[in-house]
Design an enzyme around this catalytic site. Structure first.
Site, PDB file in Angstrom:
ATOM      1  N   ASP A  41       3.035  -6.435   3.298  1.00  0.00           N
ATOM      2  CA  ASP A  41       2.563  -5.468   4.373  1.00  0.00           C
ATOM      3  C   ASP A  41       3.120  -5.966   5.761  1.00  0.00           C
ATOM      4  O   ASP A  41       2.459  -5.544   6.517  1.00  0.00           O
ATOM      5  CB  ASP A  41       0.995  -5.041   4.113  1.00  0.00           C
ATOM      6  CG  ASP A  41       0.975  -3.908   5.191  1.00  0.00           C
ATOM      7  OD1 ASP A  41       1.776  -3.060   5.257  1.00  0.00           O
ATOM      8  OD2 ASP A  41      -0.359  -3.737   5.423  1.00  0.00           O
ATOM      9  N   ASP A  59       6.120   0.626   6.547  1.00  0.00           N
ATOM     10  CA  ASP A  59       4.681   0.768   6.410  1.00  0.00           C
ATOM     11  C   ASP A  59       4.158   1.787   5.630  1.00  0.00           C
ATOM     12  O   ASP A  59       3.954   2.577   6.000  1.00  0.00           O
ATOM     13  CB  ASP A  59       4.128   0.480   7.851  1.00  0.00           C
ATOM     14  CG  ASP A  59       2.558   0.097   7.625  1.00  0.00           C
ATOM     15  OD1 ASP A  59       2.110  -0.248   6.704  1.00  0.00           O
ATOM     16  OD2 ASP A  59       1.803   0.381   8.801  1.00  0.00           O
ATOM     17  N   HIS A  87       3.812   2.689  12.512  1.00  0.00           N
ATOM     18  CA  HIS A  87       2.878   3.824  12.669  1.00  0.00           C
ATOM     19  C   HIS A  87       3.608   4.822  13.907  1.00  0.00           C
ATOM     20  O   HIS A  87       2.835   5.632  14.355  1.00  0.00           O
ATOM     21  CB  HIS A  87       1.742   3.179  13.294  1.00  0.00           C
ATOM     22  CG  HIS A  87       0.875   2.494  12.368  1.00  0.00           C
ATOM     23  ND1 HIS A  87      -0.406   2.047  12.534  1.00  0.00           N
ATOM     24  CD2 HIS A  87       1.136   2.024  11.309  1.00  0.00           C
ATOM     25  CE1 HIS A  87      -0.935   1.111  11.937  1.00  0.00           C
ATOM     26  NE2 HIS A  87       0.318   1.230  10.673  1.00  0.00           N
ATOM     27  N   GLU A 129      -4.926   2.106   2.477  1.00  0.00           N
ATOM     28  CA  GLU A 129      -5.074   0.819   3.353  1.00  0.00           C
ATOM     29  C   GLU A 129      -5.395   1.177   5.035  1.00  0.00           C
ATOM     30  O   GLU A 129      -6.072   0.678   5.586  1.00  0.00           O
ATOM     31  CB  GLU A 129      -3.874  -0.055   3.403  1.00  0.00           C
ATOM     32  CG  GLU A 129      -4.017  -1.490   4.079  1.00  0.00           C
ATOM     33  CD  GLU A 129      -3.505  -1.520   5.270  1.00  0.00           C
ATOM     34  OE1 GLU A 129      -3.853  -2.457   6.199  1.00  0.00           O
ATOM     35  OE2 GLU A 129      -2.880  -0.593   5.789  1.00  0.00           O
ATOM     36  N   GLU A 130      -4.404   2.273   5.297  1.00  0.00           N
ATOM     37  CA  GLU A 130      -4.612   2.432   6.765  1.00  0.00           C
ATOM     38  C   GLU A 130      -5.836   2.854   7.306  1.00  0.00           C
ATOM     39  O   GLU A 130      -6.441   2.519   8.452  1.00  0.00           O
ATOM     40  CB  GLU A 130      -3.485   3.682   7.260  1.00  0.00           C
ATOM     41  CG  GLU A 130      -2.118   3.250   6.754  1.00  0.00           C
ATOM     42  CD  GLU A 130      -1.602   1.825   7.674  1.00  0.00           C
ATOM     43  OE1 GLU A 130      -2.330   1.443   8.689  1.00  0.00           O
ATOM     44  OE2 GLU A 130      -0.326   1.930   7.446  1.00  0.00           O
ATOM     45  N   HIS A 163       0.694  -1.187   0.018  1.00  0.00           N
ATOM     46  CA  HIS A 163       0.026   0.113   0.065  1.00  0.00           C
ATOM     47  C   HIS A 163       0.886   1.329  -0.018  1.00  0.00           C
ATOM     48  O   HIS A 163       1.813   1.435   0.631  1.00  0.00           O
ATOM     49  CB  HIS A 163      -1.115   0.009   1.144  1.00  0.00           C
ATOM     50  CG  HIS A 163      -0.442  -0.011   2.503  1.00  0.00           C
ATOM     51  ND1 HIS A 163      -0.168   1.230   3.234  1.00  0.00           N
ATOM     52  CD2 HIS A 163      -0.486  -1.098   3.529  1.00  0.00           C
ATOM     53  CE1 HIS A 163       0.086   0.801   4.494  1.00  0.00           C
ATOM     54  NE2 HIS A 163       0.191  -0.342   4.613  1.00  0.00           N
TER      55      HIS A 163
HETATM   56 ZN    ZN Z   1      -0.111   0.394   9.070  1.00  0.00          ZN
HETATM   57 ZN    ZN Z   2       0.366  -1.593   6.083  1.00  0.00          ZN
END
Ligand code: ZN
Ligand code: ZN
Length: 464
Positions: A350, A289, A422, A323-324, A277
């Site tokens: 991912d 990520d 994150h 995606e998030e 993503h």
């Molecule tokens: Zn994530």
């Molecule tokens: Zn991710």
């Protein structure tokens, strides 16, 4: 070792150039792709470009539009075919200024990040006594109404595991905690970051409000700030916190899935869909990520694209655009429902850029000859084929899986993933290039074997 592998890769690829691709044994070309990736794959420059030129790219932001344009240009520059975007819309969530502090006789700053999707606090913030729970189960055990007017705090620690299962186990703390606290009367919610590091960087992530509770503002505390609140509460006096969160939402914000293909030479209508993503959270630059997943799958497909002859089936790479906060997987599955019977395999990268250690295949396929060949090619990468079948594939491809598309799960070493994930620390320097190239090697070998063989990974019951 790596030089020897590179030399053997060059020999086999040269041989492929002078003989018909049909005659080239499947295993030799798959092994050559593997070794070429290990000798230095195209993935790292892709990731470096994305994280340096674009940086953070939350879905719905101006940066995500630039990321889309970057993706199109990059796929074209790398020689992919049918490069295009597939637009869809999302409700974008945009973070504003945020702060939290302990008030009263021992006033001090708390390091927090609002959870994605959180409502803002009223202007000027919300200040209240906290009700602190050491475990999420303790919060769930609190009687309805017992948190009236309080800020609920859950300080349960996420467990570090190699397979990332500690994150799944802790996920409801972040996803559902705000609504559970609100049902019991709380006016705001704080949770310890779902993270395994010991520093002062909080880790964000999306929450889900349930319809049966008021929407209250919610944020993640850094791990060490959660521990600080544990100690303050242990002193036995009431602790008051002031939380201020600003954010707004943008309905119908544009988003895009960015697509490129290696068109199959014999069966172009049979498609393998892989990707990562393109969107990320805002504090870091989205390196692990999921810039890594984008780079790994693009890098693997690029190696296949550069073969003297394309494999029989089409390899499609998708940079999923949201995606998030959800959206891209749903949009892709909806747009490609009619095509799903012709998608022969899917999977998403991912889980960062650390090494893959196992492969889960669709149920009942591990003993097929092509998959036996693949297992042999993967063995030198220290990847084994799991006895348990694949199940999930990734948030962006699960919609295809629901439509009967066969899926693989590559399990990566997630031991340190949640130190970074994150948070503001998700930056390029955390990526180890040889480890990421091991991922590229595994994806290239897998995708090539499925694309060049006629292997059928679809369960008998789901055949078109
Ligand atoms: Zn994530
Ligand atoms: Zn991710």
């Amino acid at each position: 070792m790596r030089l020897a592998l590179a030399a053997s890769a060059a020999l086999v690829l040269a041989a492929a150039a002078t003989s018909s691709a049909n005659a080239q044994p499947l295993a030799d070309t798959a092994a050559a792709l593997r070794d070429k990736a290990l000798a230095g794959s195209p993935a790292y420059p892709v990731l470096e470009s994305l994280t340096t030129e674009i940086g953070a790219r939350p879905a719905g932001s101006a940066a995500q539009r630039r990321a889309m344009e970057w993706g199109v240009a990059k796929l074209k520059a790398l020689g992919f075919q049918n490069v295009h975007t597939e637009p869809f819309t999302i409700t974008a969530w945009v973070r504003g200024p945020e702060s939290a502090e302990v008030t009263g006789v021992n006033p001090q700053h708390l390091a927090i990040l609002g959870l994605g999707g959180s409502v803002p606090t009223p202007a000027g913030g919300v200040e209240a006594e906290i009700a602190l729970f050491h475990t999420y189960a303790d919060l769930l055990a609190a009687p309805m109404g017992s948190l009236k007017g309080k800020i609920a705090v859950v300080t349960e620690a996420m467990v570090r595991t190699q397979d990332g299962s500690g994150y799944g186990a802790a996920n409801p703390i972040r996803r559902s905690g705000a609504s559970e606290a609100a049902k019991r009367g709380a006016v705001a919610y704080l949770c310890r970051s779902l993270a395994t590091n010991e520093n002062r960087l909080p880790h964000t992530g999306a929450l889900d409000y349930t319809p049966d509770a008021p929407k209250i503002p919610a944020a993640a505390l850094s791990v060490v700030d959660a521990e600080q609140l544990d100690r303050m509460v242990a002193l036995g006096k009431p602790v008051r916190v002031k939380l201020s969160l600003d954010s707004h939402t943008v309905p119908n914000a544009p988003a895009w899935n960015v697509v490129g293909e290696v068109v199959g030479r014999e069966k172009p209508d049979q498609i393998i869909v892989i990707g990562g993503h393109l969107d990320s959270w805002d504090p870091g630059t989205g390196a692990i990520d999921d810039g890594a997943g984008v780079a790994i799958t693009v890098g693997a497909a690029k190696l296949i694209n550069d073969l003297p002859a394309h494999p029989k089936r089409t390899v499609r790479v998708v940079m999923f655009g949201s995606e998030e906060m959800d959206g891209s997987g749903e949009a892709y599955a909806k747009a490609h429902a009619a095509e799903a019977p012709h998608i022969v395999l899917t999977g998403e990268s991912d889980e960062g850029a650390d090494p893959i250690w196992s492969l889960a295949l669709p149920k009942g396929t591990a003993d097929l000859p092509a998959m036996k060949t693949l297992a042999n090619v993967l063995a030198p990468l220290k990847i084994f084929v799991d006895r348990a079948p694949s199940r999930f594939g990734g948030s962006d491809v699960v919609g295809l899986v629901m439509q009967g598309v066969p899926v693989i799960d590559y399990h990566q070493d997630a031991t340190r993933y949640f130190d970074i994930h994150h948070s503001a620390d998700d930056t390029l320097d955390k990526v180890d290039r040889p480890k990421m190239d091991q991922n590229v090697a595994a994806w290239a070998a897998l995708v090539y074997v499925v694309a060049e063989s006629d292997v059928d990974l679809r369960p008998a019951a789901a055949k078109p």
